[in-house]
Design a protein around this motif. Sequence first.
Motif, PDB file in Angstrom:
ATOM      1  N   LYS A  61      -3.930 124.145  -8.595  1.00  0.00           N
ATOM      2  CA  LYS A  61      -3.915 123.393  -9.953  1.00  0.00           C
ATOM      3  C   LYS A  61      -2.707 123.573 -10.819  1.00  0.00           C
ATOM      4  N   PRO A  62      -2.342 124.551 -11.378  1.00  0.00           N
ATOM      5  CA  PRO A  62      -1.047 124.618 -12.313  1.00  0.00           C
ATOM      6  C   PRO A  62       0.021 123.961 -12.096  1.00  0.00           C
ATOM      7  N   PHE A  63       0.148 124.046 -10.732  1.00  0.00           N
ATOM      8  CA  PHE A  63       1.573 123.301 -10.214  1.00  0.00           C
ATOM      9  C   PHE A  63       1.557 121.852  -9.899  1.00  0.00           C
ATOM     10  N   ARG A  64       0.330 121.482  -9.815  1.00  0.00           N
ATOM     11  CA  ARG A  64       0.324 119.850  -9.571  1.00  0.00           C
ATOM     12  C   ARG A  64       0.888 118.999 -10.593  1.00  0.00           C
ATOM     13  N   SER A  65       0.908 119.506 -11.703  1.00  0.00           N
ATOM     14  CA  SER A  65       1.728 118.718 -12.918  1.00  0.00           C
ATOM     15  C   SER A  65       3.055 118.402 -12.437  1.00  0.00           C
ATOM     16  N   TYR A  66       3.842 119.261 -11.744  1.00  0.00           N
ATOM     17  CA  TYR A  66       5.356 119.345 -11.195  1.00  0.00           C
ATOM     18  C   TYR A  66       5.417 118.200 -10.143  1.00  0.00           C
ATOM     19  N   TRP A  67       4.411 117.732  -9.410  1.00  0.00           N
ATOM     20  CA  TRP A  67       4.528 116.866  -8.435  1.00  0.00           C
ATOM     21  C   TRP A  67       5.002 115.533  -8.669  1.00  0.00           C
ATOM     22  N   GLU A  68       4.473 115.048  -9.847  1.00  0.00           N
ATOM     23  CA  GLU A  68       5.246 113.775 -10.313  1.00  0.00           C
ATOM     24  C   GLU A  68       6.651 113.802 -10.970  1.00  0.00           C
ATOM     25  N   THR A  69       7.129 114.953 -11.466  1.00  0.00           N
ATOM     26  CA  THR A  69       8.354 115.016 -11.810  1.00  0.00           C
ATOM     27  C   THR A  69       9.357 115.303 -10.592  1.00  0.00           C
ATOM     28  N   TYR A  70       8.988 115.764  -9.485  1.00  0.00           N
ATOM     29  CA  TYR A  70       9.946 115.986  -8.296  1.00  0.00           C
ATOM     30  C   TYR A  70       9.660 114.684  -7.439  1.00  0.00           C
ATOM     31  N   LEU A  71       8.685 113.851  -7.528  1.00  0.00           N
ATOM     32  CA  LEU A  71       8.417 112.634  -6.527  1.00  0.00           C
ATOM     33  C   LEU A  71       9.684 111.808  -6.540  1.00  0.00           C
ATOM     34  N   SER A  72      10.291 111.522  -7.560  1.00  0.00           N
ATOM     35  CA  SER A  72      11.411 110.544  -7.866  1.00  0.00           C
ATOM     36  C   SER A  72      12.502 111.290  -7.261  1.00  0.00           C
ATOM     37  N   LYS A  73      12.681 112.571  -7.110  1.00  0.00           N
ATOM     38  CA  LYS A  73      14.066 113.371  -6.601  1.00  0.00           C
ATOM     39  C   LYS A  73      14.088 113.407  -5.319  1.00  0.00           C
ATOM     40  N   GLY A  74      13.082 113.119  -4.488  1.00  0.00           N
ATOM     41  CA  GLY A  74      13.190 113.385  -2.927  1.00  0.00           C
ATOM     42  C   GLY A  74      13.331 112.117  -2.231  1.00  0.00           C
ATOM     43  N   LEU A  75      13.901 112.409  -1.100  1.00  0.00           N
ATOM     44  CA  LEU A  75      14.431 111.201   0.058  1.00  0.00           C
ATOM     45  C   LEU A  75      13.072 110.844   0.562  1.00  0.00           C
ATOM     46  N   LEU A  76      12.365 111.786   0.960  1.00  0.00           N
ATOM     47  CA  LEU A  76      11.062 111.638   1.599  1.00  0.00           C
ATOM     48  C   LEU A  76       9.873 112.478   1.012  1.00  0.00           C
ATOM     49  N   LEU A  77       8.596 111.902   1.590  1.00  0.00           N
ATOM     50  CA  LEU A  77       7.542 112.769   1.073  1.00  0.00           C
ATOM     51  C   LEU A  77       6.585 113.097   2.213  1.00  0.00           C
ATOM     52  N   ILE A  78       6.340 114.483   2.457  1.00  0.00           N
ATOM     53  CA  ILE A  78       5.336 114.739   3.305  1.00  0.00           C
ATOM     54  C   ILE A  78       4.133 115.320   2.738  1.00  0.00           C
ATOM     55  N   PHE A  79       3.055 114.633   2.930  1.00  0.00           N
ATOM     56  CA  PHE A  79       1.756 115.276   2.220  1.00  0.00           C
ATOM     57  C   PHE A  79       1.094 115.673   3.322  1.00  0.00           C
ATOM     58  N   VAL A  80       0.770 117.092   2.941  1.00  0.00           N
ATOM     59  CA  VAL A  80      -0.129 117.817   4.077  1.00  0.00           C
ATOM     60  C   VAL A  80      -1.550 117.955   3.819  1.00  0.00           C
ATOM     61  N   VAL A  81      -2.418 117.361   4.747  1.00  0.00           N
ATOM     62  CA  VAL A  81      -3.916 117.412   4.360  1.00  0.00           C
ATOM     63  C   VAL A  81      -4.477 118.262   5.784  1.00  0.00           C
ATOM     64  N   ASP A  82      -5.388 119.150   5.393  1.00  0.00           N
ATOM     65  CA  ASP A  82      -6.222 119.981   5.975  1.00  0.00           C
ATOM     66  C   ASP A  82      -7.360 118.967   6.496  1.00  0.00           C
ATOM     67  N   SER A  83      -7.139 118.599   7.895  1.00  0.00           N
ATOM     68  CA  SER A  83      -8.394 117.435   8.232  1.00  0.00           C
ATOM     69  C   SER A  83      -9.473 118.377   8.675  1.00  0.00           C
ATOM     70  N   ALA A  84      -9.554 119.655   8.680  1.00  0.00           N
ATOM     71  CA  ALA A  84     -10.859 120.346   8.851  1.00  0.00           C
ATOM     72  C   ALA A  84     -11.689 120.683   7.581  1.00  0.00           C
ATOM     73  N   ASP A  85     -10.981 120.524   6.476  1.00  0.00           N
ATOM     74  CA  ASP A  85     -11.482 121.061   5.287  1.00  0.00           C
ATOM     75  C   ASP A  85     -12.296 119.615   4.738  1.00  0.00           C
ATOM     76  N   HIS A  86     -13.414 119.100   5.336  1.00  0.00           N
ATOM     77  CA  HIS A  86     -14.211 118.191   4.876  1.00  0.00           C
ATOM     78  C   HIS A  86     -14.669 117.976   3.647  1.00  0.00           C
ATOM     79  N   SER A  87     -15.006 119.204   2.902  1.00  0.00           N
ATOM     80  CA  SER A  87     -15.304 118.964   1.666  1.00  0.00           C
ATOM     81  C   SER A  87     -14.371 118.443   0.487  1.00  0.00           C
ATOM     82  N   ARG A  88     -13.222 118.429   0.889  1.00  0.00           N
ATOM     83  CA  ARG A  88     -11.915 118.046   0.068  1.00  0.00           C
ATOM     84  C   ARG A  88     -11.455 116.705   0.497  1.00  0.00           C
ATOM     85  N   LEU A  89     -12.104 116.293   1.549  1.00  0.00           N
ATOM     86  CA  LEU A  89     -11.525 114.728   1.917  1.00  0.00           C
ATOM     87  C   LEU A  89     -12.045 113.773   1.169  1.00  0.00           C
TER      88      LEU A  89
END
Length: 184
Positions: free
Chosen positions: A155-183
Amino acid sequence: MERGKVKKKEKEKETQKEKIREKGREEKVKGKEVEQKIKQKEKQEQQERRKGKEEKEEKRTKQGKETNKEKEQFKGQEEKGENKDSTLTRTPLEPLEKNKQILVLGLDGAGKTSVLHSLASNRVQHSVAPTQGFHAVCINTEDSQMEFLEIGGSKPFRSYWETYLSKGLLLIFVVDSADHSRLP
Ligand SMILES: Nc1nc2c(ncn2[C@@H]2O[C@H](COP(=O)(O)OP(=O)(O)OP(=O)(O)O)[C@@H](O)[C@H]2O)c(=O)[nH]1
Ligand SMILES: [Mg+2]
């Protein structure tokens, strides 16, 4: 009789002169008041300008502190010897080439660091520690160079996501498909 008239005239002249002097004094006083008012206004404007400057300065130092915090976090990781293998760790604020940075995001524990590790070393690493801040991996191929920047998913680092989103060429969003409780 003549003398009396002359004296009267002289008296009149004197009172006129006195009146003119009086007017002059009054105007002088008025002039001073206007001068004071102008000075007050200038002072006020100066104070407002100074206040604005101070606010800007405060903002800048706040941003600077945040940047330093990030840098220290990153430096700490480098000193600990984390992020080694065939990877290169550098501060995320100075990407090799701004538009060649690939951003790696996802919830904590999704497997971002693990994916990057296996990409860089072709090996699977178990029990990876959560990323505290940033984790940069540079992968060199014969004809190109790619920089992956992971931002911690806690959680404390999620606030940086938005700042860096515009700076990158590509975004890879990793999802743990086995973690059903968070899907969703
Ligand atoms: N079983 C299994 N475990 C995995 C897999 N990928 C990662 N893990 C484990 O899951 C845990 C979390 O993985 P990380 O790669 O640190 O996750 P992360 O997304 O970088 O997490 P943060 O840095 O906290 O955002 C580690 O203990 C890994 O060893 C996988 O594909 N299968
Ligand atoms: Mg990680």
